[in-house]
Design a protein around this motif. Structure first.
Motif, PDB file in Angstrom:
ATOM      1  N   UNK A 115       2.068   2.006  -3.204  1.00  0.00           N
ATOM      2  CA  UNK A 115       1.070   2.930  -3.772  1.00  0.00           C
ATOM      3  C   UNK A 115       1.370   3.991  -3.930  1.00  0.00           C
ATOM      4  N   UNK A 116       1.342   4.419  -2.513  1.00  0.00           N
ATOM      5  CA  UNK A 116       1.159   5.818  -1.708  1.00  0.00           C
ATOM      6  C   UNK A 116       2.177   6.553  -2.412  1.00  0.00           C
ATOM      7  N   UNK A 120     -11.154   4.675   4.878  1.00  0.00           N
ATOM      8  CA  UNK A 120      -9.495   5.449   3.725  1.00  0.00           C
ATOM      9  C   UNK A 120      -8.714   5.053   4.323  1.00  0.00           C
ATOM     10  N   UNK A 121      -7.797   5.468   2.584  1.00  0.00           N
ATOM     11  CA  UNK A 121      -6.306   5.519   3.572  1.00  0.00           C
ATOM     12  C   UNK A 121      -6.027   6.554   1.928  1.00  0.00           C
ATOM     13  N   UNK A 122      -6.319   7.497   2.329  1.00  0.00           N
ATOM     14  CA  UNK A 122      -6.236   8.515   1.457  1.00  0.00           C
ATOM     15  C   UNK A 122      -4.796   9.770   1.597  1.00  0.00           C
ATOM     16  N   UNK A 123      -4.310  10.264  -0.013  1.00  0.00           N
ATOM     17  CA  UNK A 123      -2.917  10.451   0.155  1.00  0.00           C
ATOM     18  C   UNK A 123      -4.166  12.075   0.140  1.00  0.00           C
ATOM     19  N   UNK A 124      -3.533  13.283   1.625  1.00  0.00           N
ATOM     20  CA  UNK A 124      -4.748  14.004   1.948  1.00  0.00           C
ATOM     21  C   UNK A 124      -4.126  15.615   0.907  1.00  0.00           C
ATOM     22  N   UNK A 125      -2.619  15.670   1.567  1.00  0.00           N
ATOM     23  CA  UNK A 125      -2.291  16.350   0.708  1.00  0.00           C
ATOM     24  C   UNK A 125      -0.389  16.044   0.618  1.00  0.00           C
ATOM     25  N   UNK A 126       0.537  17.319  -0.009  1.00  0.00           N
ATOM     26  CA  UNK A 126       1.156  16.253   0.338  1.00  0.00           C
ATOM     27  C   UNK A 126       2.246  18.738  -0.297  1.00  0.00           C
ATOM     28  N   UNK A 134       0.769  -1.522  -0.056  1.00  0.00           N
ATOM     29  CA  UNK A 134      -0.147   0.372   0.289  1.00  0.00           C
ATOM     30  C   UNK A 134       0.766   0.886  -0.292  1.00  0.00           C
ATOM     31  N   UNK A 139       2.528   6.900  -6.540  1.00  0.00           N
ATOM     32  CA  UNK A 139       1.338   8.395  -6.578  1.00  0.00           C
ATOM     33  C   UNK A 139       1.496   9.744  -6.374  1.00  0.00           C
ATOM     34  N   UNK A 181       2.293  12.425  -8.868  1.00  0.00           N
ATOM     35  CA  UNK A 181       2.164  14.056  -9.195  1.00  0.00           C
ATOM     36  C   UNK A 181       3.126  14.785  -8.629  1.00  0.00           C
TER      37      UNK A 181
END
Lengths: 223, 132
Positions: B9-10, B113-119, B6, B13, B17
């Motif tokens: 994959x993070x 959830x398993x979410x990339x919120x921001x960076x 997981x 992604x 981006x």
């Protein structure tokens, strides 16, 4: 045209994202579900620990439902097709899914297997997951109902030790009922443990070798 | 259980981006992880450290916000946190699908959830800027 907005040198950009990593499997699972529904196929996911009796349960269900439904099964396993052959001897089509090293089936593997059967030729599909009480709960496959099998020989604490998978279950089968006395396991306690976590779950005790309780599983699945 | 795959994959992604924005470095990443996922935060952090080595994410700060499970009761309309099983047999409190209000079965609304919120990205390498 207005000036393009650009960052100053060395400026930190704050990028808002909304990428849900686990969503990919869930999306595939929904696609599987739609495909099955379109073809009028009901799918049942059978989960449980290694040796709990998942294959024996499917064998008995197939024997009992033969006149009523046209059935097939997917059989998840790491390396062998032993269990797949056990189910196939009852005259239903079985697609073995070998995960190699993975500890659970995922929606992508099920999607691939769905391409290999004639969905118009069946009404009921059993999907036997890899023996595991943890990971399959994280990966929905697109089934309509989920059974979790626990067996008496796993001891009295199987439910409380792995609570999360029972949240996703529609039916819990407590198998190897004939060994309860020898093992000193209280079947009622196991049932209460499952119902504490998931009050609406249906719990059925079985002996999948003799066939005891199978009719109750069929009723619980509303088949 | 599946933290490494997981997390990989993070990282993938994020790299994709960051590439779109021509970033020189990724300074910080913010993840939301639901308490009902099977992801251990310690293992996610460990996997992240291993996976970002040699990439523009190396040295970035990883913030993980753990999201509570949210349930919804169709019977009495309750929406909120889980009722936890307080049996001392559970060393870690275990959520149940019983409505804390009326005792009926609840539906899970959040916590998976398993979410990339921001960076935060650094566009130039000239300044040495730390994440907040």
């Amino acid at each position: 045209m207005k000036d393009v907005v650009e960052a100053e040198k060395g400026e930190i950009f704050d990028i808002e994202l909304d990428v849900n990593i686990l969503e990919a499997n869930r999306k595939l699972a929904n696609e599987n579900k739609e495909l099955l529904q379109k073809n009028g196929v009901q799918a049942i996911d059978v989960m449980g620990a290694i040796g709990s009796g998942k294959t024996s349960l499917i064998e008995k269900l197939v024997q009992n439902l033969k006149g009523k439904y046209r059935m097939a099964a997917f059989k998840g396993d790491l390396t062998t097709t032993i269990d797949a052959e056990l189910i196939a001897r009852h005259g239903v089509e079985v697609i073995p899914i070998n995960t190699g090293k993975e500890c659970h089936l995922d929606a992508n593997l099920v999607k691939k297997a769905l391409k290999r059967i004639n969905l118009e030729g069946i009404d009921l599909l059993f999907i036997e997951n890899v023996g595991n009480l943890i990971c399959p709960a994280e990966f929905p496959l697109g089934s309509d109902k989920r059974i979790v099998v626990v067996s008496i020989t796993e001891g009295p604490y199987m439910v409380v030790k792995h609570p999360f998978i029972f949240m996703d279950a529609d039916v819990v089968v407590i198998n190897k009922l004939d060994l309860a006395q020898a093992m000193g396991v209280d079947v009622k306690k196991l049932e209460n443990d499952a119902k504490t976590i998931n009050p609406k779950v249906k719990v059925v005790a079985t002996n999948c070798r003799s066939g005891e309780g199978i009719i109750n599983v069929i009723n619980a699945l509303e088949l | 259980m599946h933290e490494f795959s997981v997390t990989s994959q993070i990282v993938e992604a994020i790299l994709k981006e960051a590439g779109k924005h021509n970033a020189k470095r990724v300074v910080a990443v913010h993840l939301d992880i639901g308490k009902l996922t099977f992801l251990g935060l310690e293992q996610v952090r460990f996997s992240y450290e291993v996976l970002v080595k040699g990439t523009i994410l190396e040295g970035s700060k990883l913030y993980i916000e753990e999201k509570d499970g949210i349930v919804n009761c169709r019977s009495c309309g309750y929406e909120g946190g889980f009722q936890y099983e307080d049996d001392p047999i559970y060393h870690i409190p275990t959520p149940t699908l019983r409505c804390p209000n009326c005792g009926e079965t609840v539906e899970i609304e959040g916590g998976r959830e398993c979410t990339i919120r921001d960076m935060k990205l650094l566009i130039s390498e000239d300044d040495k800027t730390d994440a907040d």
